[in-house]
Scaffold this motif. Structure first.
Motif, mmCIF file in Angstrom:
data_model
loop_
_atom_site.group_PDB
_atom_site.id
_atom_site.type_symbol
_atom_site.label_atom_id
_atom_site.label_comp_id
_atom_site.label_asym_id
_atom_site.label_seq_id
_atom_site.Cartn_x
_atom_site.Cartn_y
_atom_site.Cartn_z
ATOM 1 N N LYS A 117 0.861 -1.189 0.000
ATOM 2 C CA LYS A 117 0.000 0.000 0.000
ATOM 3 C C LYS A 117 0.891 1.231 0.000
ATOM 4 C CE LYS A 117 -2.782 2.680 3.258
ATOM 5 N NZ LYS A 117 -1.669 3.648 3.472
ATOM 6 N N LYS A 118 0.501 2.224 -0.748
ATOM 7 C CA LYS A 118 1.222 3.496 -0.738
ATOM 8 C C LYS A 118 0.547 4.460 0.234
ATOM 9 C CE LYS A 118 3.372 3.002 -5.246
ATOM 10 N NZ LYS A 118 4.771 3.313 -4.941
ATOM 11 N N SER A 119 1.263 5.478 0.604
ATOM 12 C CA SER A 119 0.790 6.387 1.644
ATOM 13 C C SER A 119 -0.274 7.352 1.155
ATOM 14 C CB SER A 119 1.972 7.168 2.222
ATOM 15 O OG SER A 119 2.595 7.918 1.199
ATOM 16 N N GLY A 120 -0.508 7.394 -0.148
ATOM 17 C CA GLY A 120 -1.517 8.284 -0.712
ATOM 18 C C GLY A 120 -2.110 7.690 -1.967
ATOM 19 N N SER A 121 -2.802 8.510 -2.702
ATOM 20 C CA SER A 121 -3.504 8.021 -3.889
ATOM 21 C C SER A 121 -2.653 8.050 -5.150
ATOM 22 C CB SER A 121 -4.777 8.842 -4.113
ATOM 23 O OG SER A 121 -4.437 10.205 -4.337
ATOM 24 N N SER A 122 -1.477 8.619 -5.067
ATOM 25 C CA SER A 122 -0.617 8.729 -6.235
ATOM 26 C C SER A 122 0.346 7.551 -6.320
ATOM 27 C CB SER A 122 0.190 10.026 -6.175
ATOM 28 O OG SER A 122 1.211 10.036 -7.149
ATOM 29 N N TRP A 123 0.690 7.181 -7.559
ATOM 30 C CA TRP A 123 1.655 6.101 -7.742
ATOM 31 C C TRP A 123 3.025 6.512 -7.218
ATOM 32 C CZ3 TRP A 123 6.149 6.776 -10.452
ATOM 33 C CH2 TRP A 123 6.209 7.920 -11.272
ATOM 34 N N ALA A 124 3.251 7.815 -7.097
ATOM 35 C CA ALA A 124 4.557 8.305 -6.655
ATOM 36 C C ALA A 124 4.738 8.288 -5.140
ATOM 37 C CB ALA A 124 4.781 9.720 -7.177
ATOM 38 N N ASN A 125 3.649 8.060 -4.430
ATOM 39 C CA ASN A 125 3.767 8.017 -2.968
ATOM 40 C C ASN A 125 4.626 6.836 -2.538
ATOM 41 O OD1 ASN A 125 0.403 9.091 -2.900
ATOM 42 N ND2 ASN A 125 2.112 10.301 -2.150
ATOM 43 N N GLU A 126 5.251 6.970 -1.394
ATOM 44 C CA GLU A 126 6.050 5.879 -0.843
ATOM 45 C C GLU A 126 5.136 4.771 -0.322
ATOM 46 O OE1 GLU A 126 9.422 7.455 -1.980
ATOM 47 O OE2 GLU A 126 9.428 5.656 -0.729
ATOM 48 N N CYS A 127 5.677 3.554 -0.312
ATOM 49 C CA CYS A 127 4.954 2.430 0.271
ATOM 50 C C CYS A 127 5.067 2.475 1.788
ATOM 51 C CB CYS A 127 5.524 1.106 -0.238
ATOM 52 S SG CYS A 127 5.265 0.844 -2.001
ATOM 53 N N ASP A 128 3.947 2.284 2.472
ATOM 54 C CA ASP A 128 4.003 2.323 3.927
ATOM 55 C C ASP A 128 3.590 1.016 4.593
ATOM 56 O OD1 ASP A 128 1.003 4.443 4.433
ATOM 57 O OD2 ASP A 128 1.319 2.593 3.295
ATOM 58 N N TYR A 129 2.957 0.134 3.854
ATOM 59 C CA TYR A 129 2.616 -1.177 4.392
ATOM 60 C C TYR A 129 2.865 -2.236 3.328
ATOM 61 C CZ TYR A 129 0.382 1.014 8.410
ATOM 62 O OH TYR A 129 0.142 1.740 9.555
ATOM 63 N N TRP A 130 3.377 -3.367 3.791
ATOM 64 C CA TRP A 130 3.713 -4.466 2.886
ATOM 65 C C TRP A 130 3.025 -5.736 3.350
ATOM 66 C CZ3 TRP A 130 7.003 -3.949 -1.348
ATOM 67 C CH2 TRP A 130 7.653 -2.715 -1.441
ATOM 68 N N GLY A 131 2.613 -6.535 2.382
ATOM 69 C CA GLY A 131 2.115 -7.853 2.706
ATOM 70 C C GLY A 131 3.258 -8.847 2.753
ATOM 71 N N GLN A 132 2.964 -10.041 3.212
ATOM 72 C CA GLN A 132 3.980 -11.087 3.137
ATOM 73 C C GLN A 132 4.058 -11.531 1.677
ATOM 74 O OE1 GLN A 132 0.922 -11.920 3.261
ATOM 75 N NE2 GLN A 132 0.784 -13.898 2.257
ATOM 76 N N GLY A 133 5.114 -12.126 1.286
ATOM 77 C CA GLY A 133 5.282 -12.499 -0.107
ATOM 78 C C GLY A 133 4.572 -13.784 -0.464
ATOM 79 N N THR A 134 4.392 -13.971 -1.755
ATOM 80 C CA THR A 134 3.912 -15.245 -2.274
ATOM 81 C C THR A 134 4.887 -15.663 -3.381
ATOM 82 O OG1 THR A 134 1.997 -16.436 -3.169
ATOM 83 C CG2 THR A 134 2.288 -14.162 -3.921
ATOM 84 N N GLN A 135 5.355 -16.889 -3.299
ATOM 85 C CA GLN A 135 6.411 -17.349 -4.192
ATOM 86 C C GLN A 135 5.838 -17.797 -5.533
ATOM 87 O OE1 GLN A 135 9.808 -17.380 -3.785
ATOM 88 N NE2 GLN A 135 9.988 -18.204 -5.863
ATOM 89 N N VAL A 136 6.442 -17.291 -6.584
ATOM 90 C CA VAL A 136 6.124 -17.724 -7.943
ATOM 91 C C VAL A 136 7.369 -18.366 -8.530
ATOM 92 C CG1 VAL A 136 5.534 -16.958 -10.269
ATOM 93 C CG2 VAL A 136 4.377 -15.952 -8.291
ATOM 94 N N THR A 137 7.234 -19.594 -8.961
ATOM 95 C CA THR A 137 8.346 -20.315 -9.572
ATOM 96 C C THR A 137 7.919 -20.773 -10.952
ATOM 97 O OG1 THR A 137 9.108 -21.086 -7.404
ATOM 98 C CG2 THR A 137 9.947 -22.242 -9.342
ATOM 99 N N VAL A 138 8.677 -20.352 -11.951
ATOM 100 C CA VAL A 138 8.394 -20.722 -13.335
ATOM 101 C C VAL A 138 9.481 -21.679 -13.795
ATOM 102 C CG1 VAL A 138 7.919 -19.904 -15.659
ATOM 103 C CG2 VAL A 138 7.377 -18.447 -13.689
ATOM 104 N N SER A 139 9.093 -22.912 -13.984
ATOM 105 C CA SER A 139 10.084 -23.936 -14.311
ATOM 106 C C SER A 139 9.401 -25.118 -14.974
ATOM 107 C CB SER A 139 10.801 -24.391 -13.045
ATOM 108 O OG SER A 139 11.677 -25.467 -13.319
ATOM 109 N N SER A 140 10.138 -25.752 -15.875
ATOM 110 C CA SER A 140 9.614 -26.967 -16.501
ATOM 111 C C SER A 140 10.064 -28.194 -15.721
ATOM 112 C CB SER A 140 10.067 -27.034 -17.950
ATOM 113 O OG SER A 140 11.466 -26.946 -18.038
#
Length: 120
Positions: A97-120
């Motif tokens: 989440k960013k601190s405001g409505s603009s894409w230029a705002n800094e991120c202030d909250y982060w979720g935990q990650g989800t792993q994506v693995t692309v492999s054959s």
């Protein structure tokens, strides 16, 4: 404020995945929110962002045409549709989440990650 990412997994090259990020504690369409990723040994990079003001979308140039960001305001959930996946897309994906409505705002909250693995 909480962000819960899900939807990652193992997929073959050329395949698709849809990541979800359920937000709580704030209203998704009031703030810009985005997806980031970090591959092993590399710095975290921005993937895509959708603004809170008018829903404008932004993508890193290398991913345009393959990834699509969207949100469901009723579910307060952010999505990232990833198509034509490549091994180079392998990474931990995070929503933020960013601190405001603009894409230029800094991120202030982060979720935990989800792993994506692309492999054959």
């Amino acid at each position: 404020v909480q962000l819960q990412a899900s939807g990652g997994g193992l997929v073959q090259p050329g395949g698709s995945l849809r990541l979800s990020c359920t937000a709580s504690g704030f209203t998704l369409d009031y703030y810009s929110v985005g997806w980031f990723r970090q591959a092993p040994g590399k710095e975290r990079e921005g993937v895509s962002c959708i603004t809170g003001s008018d829903g404008s979308t932004y993508y890193v140039d290398s991913l345009k045409g393959r990834f699509t960001i969207s949100r469901d305001n009723a579910k307060n959930t952010l999505y990232l549709q990833m198509n034509s996946l490549k091994p180079d897309d392998t990474a931990e994906y995070y929503c933020a989440k960013k601190s405001g409505s603009s894409w230029a705002n800094e991120c202030d909250y982060w979720g935990q990650g989800t792993q994506v693995t692309v492999s054959s």
